[in-house]
Scaffold this motif. Sequence first.
Motif, short mmCIF file in Angstrom:
data_model
loop_
_atom_site.label_atom_id
_atom_site.label_comp_id
_atom_site.label_asym_id
_atom_site.label_seq_id
_atom_site.Cartn_x
_atom_site.Cartn_y
_atom_site.Cartn_z
N PHE A 1 34.72 77.06 -8.03
CA PHE A 1 34.18 76.32 -6.88
C PHE A 1 32.70 76.02 -7.11
CE2 PHE A 1 32.03 76.19 -2.80
CZ PHE A 1 32.84 75.37 -2.02
N LEU A 2 31.93 77.02 -7.52
CA LEU A 2 30.49 76.85 -7.69
C LEU A 2 30.16 75.89 -8.83
CD1 LEU A 2 29.22 80.51 -7.08
CD2 LEU A 2 28.95 78.55 -5.56
N LYS A 3 30.99 75.88 -9.86
CA LYS A 3 30.70 75.02 -11.02
C LYS A 3 30.82 73.54 -10.67
CE LYS A 3 32.02 76.38 -15.20
NZ LYS A 3 32.84 76.93 -16.31
N GLN A 4 31.46 73.25 -9.52
CA GLN A 4 31.57 71.86 -9.07
C GLN A 4 30.32 71.39 -8.33
OE1 GLN A 4 35.14 71.57 -6.72
NE2 GLN A 4 36.41 72.50 -8.30
N LYS A 5 29.42 72.34 -8.06
CA LYS A 5 28.20 72.01 -7.31
C LYS A 5 27.09 71.57 -8.28
CE LYS A 5 30.12 73.06 -3.44
NZ LYS A 5 30.44 71.97 -2.49
N PRO A 6 26.08 70.85 -7.78
CA PRO A 6 24.97 70.39 -8.64
C PRO A 6 24.01 71.55 -8.96
CG PRO A 6 24.59 69.71 -6.38
CD PRO A 6 25.94 70.36 -6.40
N LEU A 7 24.45 72.44 -9.83
CA LEU A 7 23.72 73.69 -10.05
C LEU A 7 22.35 73.48 -10.68
CD1 LEU A 7 26.65 76.04 -11.17
CD2 LEU A 7 25.76 75.58 -8.87
#
Length: 790
Positions: free
Chosen positions: A601-607
């Motif tokens: 889920f987090l890897k889909q965010k603009p990290l």
Amino acid sequence: MRIEEIRVRGTVQGVGFRPTVYRLAKAFKLRGDVCNDGQGVLIRVSGSEENLTEFVAKLQQESPPLAKIQELSRTSYEGEFDFDDFVISSSVSNIIKTEIVPDAATCPQCLQEIFDPFSRFYRYPFTNCTHCGPRLSIIHAIPYDRHNTSMSVFAMCPECAKEYRDVENRRFHAQPVACHICGPKAWLERADGKPVTASMFSMMDDVDAVCTLLQKGEIVAIKGLGGIHLACDATQEIAVEKLRQRKKRYHKPFALMARDISIIEEYCTVNAKEKELLTSPAAPIVLLQKKVIEIKQELLIQHSIASSVAPRQNSLGFMLPYTPLHHLILKRMNCPIVLTSGNLADEPQCIDNDEAREKLNKIADYFLFHNREIVNRVDDSVVRVVSEKVQTIRRARGYAPATINLPPGFDRVPQILAMGSELKNTFCLLREKEAIVSQHLGDLQNAAAFNAYQKMLNLYLNLFEHKPEAIAIDKHPEYLSSKLGKELACVNQTKLYFIQHHHAHIAACMAENSIPLNSPPILGIALDGLGYGEDGTLWGGEFLLADYRQFQRLATFKPIAMIGGEQAIYQPWRNTYAHLLAAQLWDTCQRQYTELGIVKFLKQKPLKLLNQIIEKQINSPSASSVGRLFDAVAAAIGIFPEECSYEGQAAIEMESLIDINSLNNYEETNNYHFDVVFLDNIYCIEPAPMWQALLNDLQQQIPQKTIAAKFHKSLVNIIVEMVNLVRQEHLIDRVVLTGGVFQNRILLEKVTKDLQSLEINVLTHSLVPTNDGGLSLGQALITAAQLINN
């Protein structure tokens, strides 16, 4: 023979106190009079020493149900005295030191009358007497006489006037007394403006018709005591979901009302204390544990509560009918109804007919209106019972504005105004020996709520003729309540006091537990979403050694970035990512835990962008917030990671997952571990080891509810460990538990129990909320203590 002046202060107006005085005075053959004035009730009386003493004793023993005597003083009377008998005199207006009585639920006698076909109050929806009915919701000014209320436009008919003047009648000087002939009327309207006709449904009257409409799946806006509610049949999923969509309240639980206790007991377990609260004159919403219902083939409950009433919750908020109007509507209703505030999400509850027609016509199908003006908006109070003690979640109808007695040492405080917080706002007026905390006023971020807050503040200041010598505000520079407080202080040239958020939480709890002014410092554990700290950062997980005047910060939770500022409150994944970064575990996640749902889920965010925001400290303040820690853990295990519709939703749902029995059976070795480091002269709780263990559990596919239970127990352990650590250096035998996080029942009960096992006296909230609704009381007490000290 002696002539005395007897002064009675407290909740003694509008509750049938003068008739009680009159009845007892006649019984003891006394002469004189009794009247209401700005300070309470004044009695001038002549009789033998023995009879006067007996009279005073009986007066205290036989006070009316809603009366509360705070002070009774006797002095010799030297003025003119010309009485042949005992009489009730007209009210006198002078300096205001009396109380306004909270609105009270329908008493048993009035309830019996509205269902008695031979009573003139049969099916009259505004029946009341001195033991019940509207008070704060209809008052314009003190003294509480009819001409100072919204009942002033209704001239009493001869029958009502006769009862109003009859000292032997329980309606003697009941200011809202009225009947079918002379009082307010209720009527039904269609939201689309078309006429309502009797042929549409069988009905005894418009009030009875509401029951039929609810049974048919319609949504009805009902004008009640302190506001307009939206109602529907709680057992019809389609109706409840329709209400959610129209009101734009997508997840937050709805309150329920049921005709009687027996209906509530079909769905929830109700203990003696909870039953007492439900049936009390305050008649609050009581949070109750859902029953686990065994479903058998032919015994499947036909009227089970719709799942969308309280999604993924293990408790329901129930109240009983508290006005004749509600009793009449629910007479034929054999299942609960939803009864939620009549507003769009986050706006104040509607109180005016025209306002409701404008704002609610796309939500309600029908309106049940009446023509008694609601002067003051009063929401329903919310309470629950934790370990046999009442915990107030929202203090409003039935409780506000009843005064709170100040602890010893605060006997002669100047008048102080405390402005409260930004969320769950209340304000507080402090005067000699007592605090007046307003009803719940909501979240001031909403413009309509802020306007309502200002209107209510002006009303209270005028009602109580309160002219503050000092104004207390929260230190947060952006709180609207703080900005308004600064303006008021500037305009009125009043001293301004800036009060730290968590210190105010602790002081409020100390005050309601009657801790004296000059007591030695107490360890306060204040856990919440956030509050402005002394160092300009955001706090939210604090261990403060505090008295009323000052505090020392002994320990805190590790500050973690709130990515996007306020966005982190409503998007829990932001907190999870910030915690994993702070624990230096994100790189590990990408190597070892790539299959975990939260990692994907987090890897889909603009990290990369988020990392830059954190590094450059752009709208990503650090906060030691335990509220955000709860959100981070909830999101990590898959509870609302993307978006919440209200603050704390993910944390609340995580608590609901936990099976209490399994929680109690975990071995110590199975708990997660927190480190404690000493940093910048205070202890700091480091959650990194907890995160490593939690990720391992997720990888091993340990059930959600087990991880939730382990997190709760581990948090309890580190809190107790920290108390043990700081008491090696400081003399600590009392601990205050406060802040919104302690609305978590499991955390509150377990921390309390574990600290008590160490022979520590634990102080918790009961009279005011542990959340920001109690903040204004603490602000006022700290200001008073500093003024007294100076």
